[in-house]
Design a protein around this motif. Structure first.
Motif, mmCIF file in Angstrom:
data_model
loop_
_atom_site.group_PDB
_atom_site.id
_atom_site.type_symbol
_atom_site.label_atom_id
_atom_site.label_comp_id
_atom_site.label_asym_id
_atom_site.label_seq_id
_atom_site.Cartn_x
_atom_site.Cartn_y
_atom_site.Cartn_z
ATOM 1 N N TYR A 22 0.834 -1.204 0.000
ATOM 2 C CA TYR A 22 0.000 0.000 0.000
ATOM 3 C C TYR A 22 0.869 1.254 0.000
ATOM 4 C CZ TYR A 22 -3.026 3.679 1.872
ATOM 5 O OH TYR A 22 -3.700 4.871 2.067
ATOM 6 N N ALA A 23 1.889 1.263 0.838
ATOM 7 C CA ALA A 23 2.735 2.450 0.980
ATOM 8 C C ALA A 23 3.387 2.861 -0.329
ATOM 9 C CB ALA A 23 3.796 2.195 2.044
ATOM 10 N N SER A 24 3.771 1.887 -1.148
ATOM 11 C CA SER A 24 4.506 2.198 -2.379
ATOM 12 C C SER A 24 3.609 2.361 -3.602
ATOM 13 C CB SER A 24 5.548 1.104 -2.659
ATOM 14 O OG SER A 24 4.920 -0.158 -2.837
ATOM 15 N N ARG A 26 -0.126 3.224 -3.380
ATOM 16 C CA ARG A 26 -1.471 3.729 -3.097
ATOM 17 C C ARG A 26 -1.938 4.833 -4.043
ATOM 18 N NH1 ARG A 26 -1.648 8.498 -0.166
ATOM 19 N NH2 ARG A 26 0.400 9.349 0.334
ATOM 20 N N LYS A 63 7.585 -0.167 8.317
ATOM 21 C CA LYS A 63 6.907 -0.755 7.164
ATOM 22 C C LYS A 63 5.401 -0.499 7.175
ATOM 23 C CE LYS A 63 10.110 -4.486 5.951
ATOM 24 N NZ LYS A 63 10.234 -5.937 5.657
ATOM 25 N N THR A 64 4.871 -0.144 8.312
ATOM 26 C CA THR A 64 3.424 0.060 8.433
ATOM 27 C C THR A 64 3.052 1.520 8.660
ATOM 28 O OG1 THR A 64 3.522 -0.343 10.812
ATOM 29 C CG2 THR A 64 3.106 -2.250 9.400
ATOM 30 N N LYS A 66 3.240 4.358 7.015
ATOM 31 C CA LYS A 66 2.508 5.111 5.994
ATOM 32 C C LYS A 66 1.047 4.703 5.963
ATOM 33 C CE LYS A 66 2.037 8.212 2.940
ATOM 34 N NZ LYS A 66 2.102 9.630 3.366
ATOM 35 N N PHE A 67 0.786 3.414 6.067
ATOM 36 C CA PHE A 67 -0.599 2.956 6.064
ATOM 37 C C PHE A 67 -1.344 3.515 7.276
ATOM 38 C CE2 PHE A 67 -4.012 0.168 7.334
ATOM 39 C CZ PHE A 67 -4.686 -0.069 6.147
ATOM 40 N N GLU A 70 -2.066 7.240 6.964
ATOM 41 C CA GLU A 70 -3.207 7.544 6.097
ATOM 42 C C GLU A 70 -4.520 7.220 6.796
ATOM 43 O OE1 GLU A 70 -3.214 9.117 3.110
ATOM 44 O OE2 GLU A 70 -1.106 9.429 3.611
#
Length: 363
Positions: A22-24, A26, A63-64, A66-67, A70
């Motif tokens: 998702y982070a890369s 979205r 790793k989480t 950014k998700f 948001e």
């Protein structure tokens, strides 16, 4: 994309979240977005529930982040709405500049802007009730900063058609794009749209360098404007009858949580107030989607009428509801929604809010 309404399918969709991908991806049309927003907006699931699942994956924070960040935007918008109430229908921080009309370009409504990716996205919106978040920014930028429409009517149009229509997230995002809730206006050119929506179109009114936006005249295709209308057909009130002496849980367009007091014996009523939908219009598809979601709640009754009418039949001593700025006129016992953190109140920027949230939830 499809949006199943059975709670088992919704819970299965939560388990498909890939926060790293998702982070890369979205911002891309086919990126690894979750398609959970309609269920969060309708109060079927919460941001806390989604965050808890991501935390259970046992991935490192970096790793989480950014998700989760948001996800926190949604709670941020809600806190602004709680504080500002109906003022979110007005320019909150800055008066939107360079406005020539208070309608919406007819070319947007007709999906006929000439920008293929945009027109296809609007057609999909009408068909599915969904539009990618990045595309929403493009549409808002065209309406507000190219066609120079004030943000409110276009925002109402989009809100009405979205299954995930949320007044706070939608209206405040439009204000952000229009420069009414931000320091500058957002624009995107055709090259940007091509990059994220797998297009190679040229020759449109957006096929210009960013330096040209400042002096861009309203394209002819955007000059015609209108105020779209919405007609709803409400269902009939359930015929089971209202019991005046029972503990009563009030559900509405922003709370269709099947787990809310699920183990308790109570009268459960989905309240459809005509005045609410007159003030905040939605499409028939959006209302029907909400009604289908209520089928996850056993023995729920449909009540079409004003809260004041229902309150004549049920004492406020027996009424419980979830807090939301659109139901401040309810009386009874108000309960909080499930938030990602204990950070409450108005913050002038998301990152001030996020700084506090991160301290509390970071793993």
């Amino acid at each position: 994309m499809d949006f199943p309404t059975q709670i088992s399918a919704i819970e299965a969709r939560i388990k498909q979240i890939d926060p790293v991908k998702y982070a890369s991806t979205r911002n891309f049309e086919n990126g690894a977005v979750t398609y959970l927003s309609p269920y969060i907006s309708r109060g079927v699931i919460s941001t806390q529930q989604v965050m808890n699942y991501v935390q259970s994956l046992d991935l490192p924070w970096y790793k989480t982040e950014k998700f989760v960040q948001e996800l926190a935007w949604r709670d941020y918008w809600q806190q602004v709405h709680i504080d500002k109430k109906e003022a979110i229908l007005t320019d909150l921080k800055n008066e939107q500049s360079d406005v020539t009309n208070h309608e919406i370009p007819s070319a947007i409504v007709a999906a006929d802007t000439g920008i293929i990716a945009v027109d296809e996205a609007i057609e999909k919106l009408y068909e599915t009730g969904y539009m990618h978040n990045h595309m929403r920014m493009y549409v808002a930028a065209i309406c507000c900063n190219i066609a120079k429409s004030h943000w409110l009517v276009p925002a109402k149009w989009l809100y009405a058609h979205l299954k995930d229509g949320d007044l706070a997230s939608n209206h405040l995002s439009w204000q952000w794009t229009a420069g009414a809730f931000s320091n500058k206006k957002y624009v995107a050119n055709q090259e940007n749209i091509n990059k994220y929506f797998d297009s190679d179109q040229t020759g449109t009114f957006l096929d210009i360098p960013y330096s040209a936006f400042e002096h861009l005249k309203i394209p002819k295709i955007l000059l015609r404007t209108e105020k779209p209308g919405f007609n709803l057909c409400f269902p009939e009130t359930s015929k089971a009858g209202i019991k005046s002496d029972q503990k009563t849980l009030i559900y509405n367009y922003y709370n269709i949580d099947p787990n809310w007091h699920s183990e308790e014996k109570a009268q459960r009523i989905f309240l459809i107030e005509p005045s609410f939908f007159q003030k905040y219009p939605v499409s028939q598809k959006s209302l029907d989607f909400a009604l289908e979601l209520t089928e996850n709640i056993e023995e729920i009754q449909i009540y079409v009428g004003e809260f004041s009418e229902l309150n004549k039949e049920i004492s406020s001593d027996n009424i419980i509801f979830k807090e939301h700025p659109t139901n401040n006129h309810y009386v009874g016992k108000s309960e909080d929604r499930d938030w990602m953190s204990d950070v409450k109140g108005y913050h002038s920027s998301f990152f001030k809010f996020w700084k506090k949230v991160q301290k509390e939830i970071k793993w």
